[in-house]
Structures are given as C-alpha cells and as structure tokens.
Scaffold this active site. Structure first.
Site, PDB file in Angstrom:
ATOM      1  N   CYS A   1      -1.765  -8.302   7.875  1.00  0.00           N
ATOM      2  CA  CYS A   1      -2.877  -7.388   7.606  1.00  0.00           C
ATOM      3  C   CYS A   1      -3.473  -6.995   8.949  1.00  0.00           C
ATOM      4  CB  CYS A   1      -3.921  -8.060   6.728  1.00  0.00           C
ATOM      5  SG  CYS A   1      -5.409  -7.064   6.449  1.00  0.00           S
TER       6      CYS A   1
ATOM      7  N   CYS B   1      -6.357   0.786   6.833  1.00  0.00           N
ATOM      8  CA  CYS B   1      -5.191  -0.102   6.852  1.00  0.00           C
ATOM      9  C   CYS B   1      -4.576  -0.020   8.241  1.00  0.00           C
ATOM     10  CB  CYS B   1      -4.175   0.305   5.786  1.00  0.00           C
ATOM     11  SG  CYS B   1      -2.666  -0.682   5.802  1.00  0.00           S
TER      12      CYS B   1
ATOM     13  N   GLU C   1      -5.471  -9.843   0.595  1.00  0.00           N
ATOM     14  CA  GLU C   1      -6.026  -8.499   0.708  1.00  0.00           C
ATOM     15  C   GLU C   1      -6.611  -8.003  -0.619  1.00  0.00           C
ATOM     16  OE1 GLU C   1      -4.442  -5.336   3.012  1.00  0.00           O
ATOM     17  OE2 GLU C   1      -2.791  -6.580   3.757  1.00  0.00           O
ATOM     18  N   ARG C   2      -7.722  -7.330  -0.485  1.00  0.00           N
ATOM     19  CA  ARG C   2      -8.380  -6.697  -1.621  1.00  0.00           C
ATOM     20  C   ARG C   2      -7.423  -5.709  -2.300  1.00  0.00           C
ATOM     21  NH1 ARG C   2     -13.113  -2.445  -0.200  1.00  0.00           N
ATOM     22  NH2 ARG C   2     -11.391  -1.804   1.108  1.00  0.00           N
TER      23      ARG C   2
ATOM     24  N   GLY D   1      -7.221  -7.186   9.039  1.00  0.00           N
ATOM     25  CA  GLY D   1      -7.535  -8.604   8.946  1.00  0.00           C
ATOM     26  C   GLY D   1      -7.333  -9.312  10.267  1.00  0.00           C
TER      27      GLY D   1
ATOM     28  N   ASN E   1      -4.056   0.997  -2.572  1.00  0.00           N
ATOM     29  CA  ASN E   1      -3.557  -0.357  -2.726  1.00  0.00           C
ATOM     30  C   ASN E   1      -2.641  -0.460  -3.938  1.00  0.00           C
ATOM     31  OD1 ASN E   1      -4.605  -1.669  -0.495  1.00  0.00           O
ATOM     32  ND2 ASN E   1      -6.472  -2.327  -1.529  1.00  0.00           N
TER      33      ASN E   1
ATOM     34  N   GLN F   1       0.839  -1.201   0.000  1.00  0.00           N
ATOM     35  CA  GLN F   1       0.000   0.000   0.000  1.00  0.00           C
ATOM     36  C   GLN F   1       0.874   1.250   0.000  1.00  0.00           C
ATOM     37  OE1 GLN F   1      -0.888  -2.431   2.529  1.00  0.00           O
ATOM     38  NE2 GLN F   1      -2.682  -3.198   1.426  1.00  0.00           N
TER      39      GLN F   1
ATOM     40  N   HIS G   1     -14.348  -7.676   5.441  1.00  0.00           N
ATOM     41  CA  HIS G   1     -13.581  -8.905   5.683  1.00  0.00           C
ATOM     42  C   HIS G   1     -14.494 -10.118   5.673  1.00  0.00           C
ATOM     43  CE1 HIS G   1      -9.663  -7.134   6.792  1.00  0.00           C
ATOM     44  NE2 HIS G   1     -10.403  -6.112   7.171  1.00  0.00           N
TER      45      HIS G   1
END
Length: 283
Positions: free
Chosen positions: A226, A75, A217-218, A229, A66, A46, A168
C-alpha cells in the site's frame, strides 16, 4: 459493453487500469465489484481510471475504485502504475506529469532506472481533517507525534492518525508477521471513530532506515503493498523519533522507498510499476 483494460501491479498491489479517454466508462458499484472479483472478473485490489483533466494546469484526471466498488481519494502504488500506463500508451510524451485526484494534484515521474517517484504532497496531521473523532480521548505524546488510544476487541491499541489524501491509522508491532492484521484490521477499518473508514497499518521497526509493513486497506482488505500506507507509516515513525529519512519499506509484495523532510514538505514515494497483461472483458 466490451471493456479494454490493462492489468498492472506495484509491488504486488494489483490494478485494472482503464483508458477512459478513448472509451466511455460509466459503471455502477456492482460492475466495479465484478471487475475486481478474482473468480468472476479480472481481479484487482483497485481499478484505476485515466480521464481527461477537468482542472487547468494538469495533464490527466485519475479516479480510483476499490474492490468493494467504492470510489476513494488516493492510491500511491496506483499512481506509479498510472504514469507507466499513460507513458506506454503514448497518451503523453512527458516523463513527469501532473495528475488531478479526488484529494488534490499529485506529480509522478518516471525515473531513468524504470522506477517511478510520486510527490504525494504533505501529510495531513489534524485529526478532524483525517477525519478522526478524538472527542473524549486522552492522547499521549511520543516525539513530535500524538498517539491516540483505540479500543479494538478487548484491548487498547495506540495509533498515529494521519491522512495521505486518504485516512490511515498506524500502529507499531513487535512482529508484523504475527500481527492480527485480518482480525483487527477490519475492526479498525470500520471503527466508529473514523467516519469515512480507515486504512489500518501494522509497522515493525527494523532499524532507523527500514521497516516491515502490512496494511489492511479500506474497501480492499490486506493488500501485498500500500503506497499511501507506506508513506503514512514512515511519517508516523519519523514523527515518533523511531525513523530517519529515507526509509525502505518491506511489504509482502516488494520494496518501496519513502523520503520525507518533515513539517509541510511533500512525502516522496518511489517504487516499481509492472504491466502484467492486456485484455478485453464483457461487463
């Protein structure tokens, strides 16, 4: 233009951090992609942009892009890098700051031992607010959590759906090292049930206070850690009755610590932030 940047990481989740207070930044998605490219740019999961605040009562504005060039809401590992960056660059003399993000205000603070704790706010548990399209699905309860069936290739996986400022989908696996993170992660990320895409978490329970975690991750693929996450996985595990706060999260890039008292209380994320190098690039 010549861009000054700082390369940082939080438990292996790596960032290009940019001071947009003292230099003008107006990049296209293609330029963000070039910056994130590990062969033709600096390389990062990122890009984090430090800006002057737009809202009252906050210290900075925090924007996140991203590796695919898309701007995202949150994030957690980046938030720790953010507070270390603004402290090291003497953009603030505070050890605790309020930071405006696309999904709301977060409050990271620098601890005496060098670790950084971020108040990530309470989790969002209502499917439509994640957002997740639950129409026509038959859910099942586990503890206080709701598990949703998701068709992935030729199987159905049961996921916890929640948001930590970004969406998520968390599933429990027996062995995180053997889990099909790359094969299924991209399918979950782009699943039509998630209109804004989703971060796919694969969680292995070690004991009530420890998990192993991998996250696809997207917009970035699998990262070494993450932060949001980790928060989402712990919240899901506590709600399912599998975990008890606080929880150590073992990622492939290092250890994070998550504390959550349940309900509408904030999720607290603690972990490292490291400066790797400073640089300048023509972009």
């Amino acid at each position: 233009m010549k861009l000054k940047f700082t390369k940082m990481h939080g438990a292996g989740n790596d960032f290009v951090v940019i001071d947009a207070i003292n230099q003008a930044i107006d990049f296209t998605p293609a330029q963000w992609q070039t910056l994130a490219d590990r062969r033709f740019g600096v390389g990062a999961d990122q890009m984090l942009v430090v800006e002057k605040p737009q809202a009252a009562g906050v210290d900075f504005r925090y924007r996140i892009y991203n590796a695919d060039g898309g701007e995202v809401e949150q994030c957690g590992n980046g938030a720790r890098a953010f507070v270390k960056f603004v402290t090291d660059k003497k953009l603030t003399d505070k050890h605790a700051i309020r930071v405006e993000t696309m999904s709301g205000v977060i409050e990271p603070r620098l601890e005496a031992n060098g670790q950084i704790t971020v108040d990530m706010g309470p989790p969002i548990l209502t499917p439509e607010e994640v957002p997740f399209d639950a129409s026509g699905l038959l859910c099942k309860a586990e503890g206080a959590d709701t598990l949703w069936p998701l068709d992935v290739k030729d199987e159905t996986v049961w996921i916890s759906v929640l948001s930590m400022g970004n969406p998520h989908a968390v599933q429990v696996v027996a062995d995180v090292d053997a889990a099909p993170v790359h094969e299924n992660g991209i399918l979950i990320e782009h699943h039509p049930r998630f209109p804004k895409r989703v971060n796919a978490g694969f969680m292995q329970i070690v004991d009530a206070h420890q998990i192993k975690l991998r996250v696809f991750e997207r917009g970035a693929g699998e990262t070494l850690a993450c932060g949001t996450g980790a928060c989402a996985a712990v919240v899901a595990g506590i709600r399912r009755g599998l975990l008890a706060s606080p929880v150590k999260v073992q990622t492939r890039g290092g250890e994070l610590s998550i504390a959550w008292a349940g309900g509408a209380s904030s999720v607290m994320l603690t972990g490292p932030a490291v400066t790797v190098f400073e640089g300048e690039i023509e972009i």
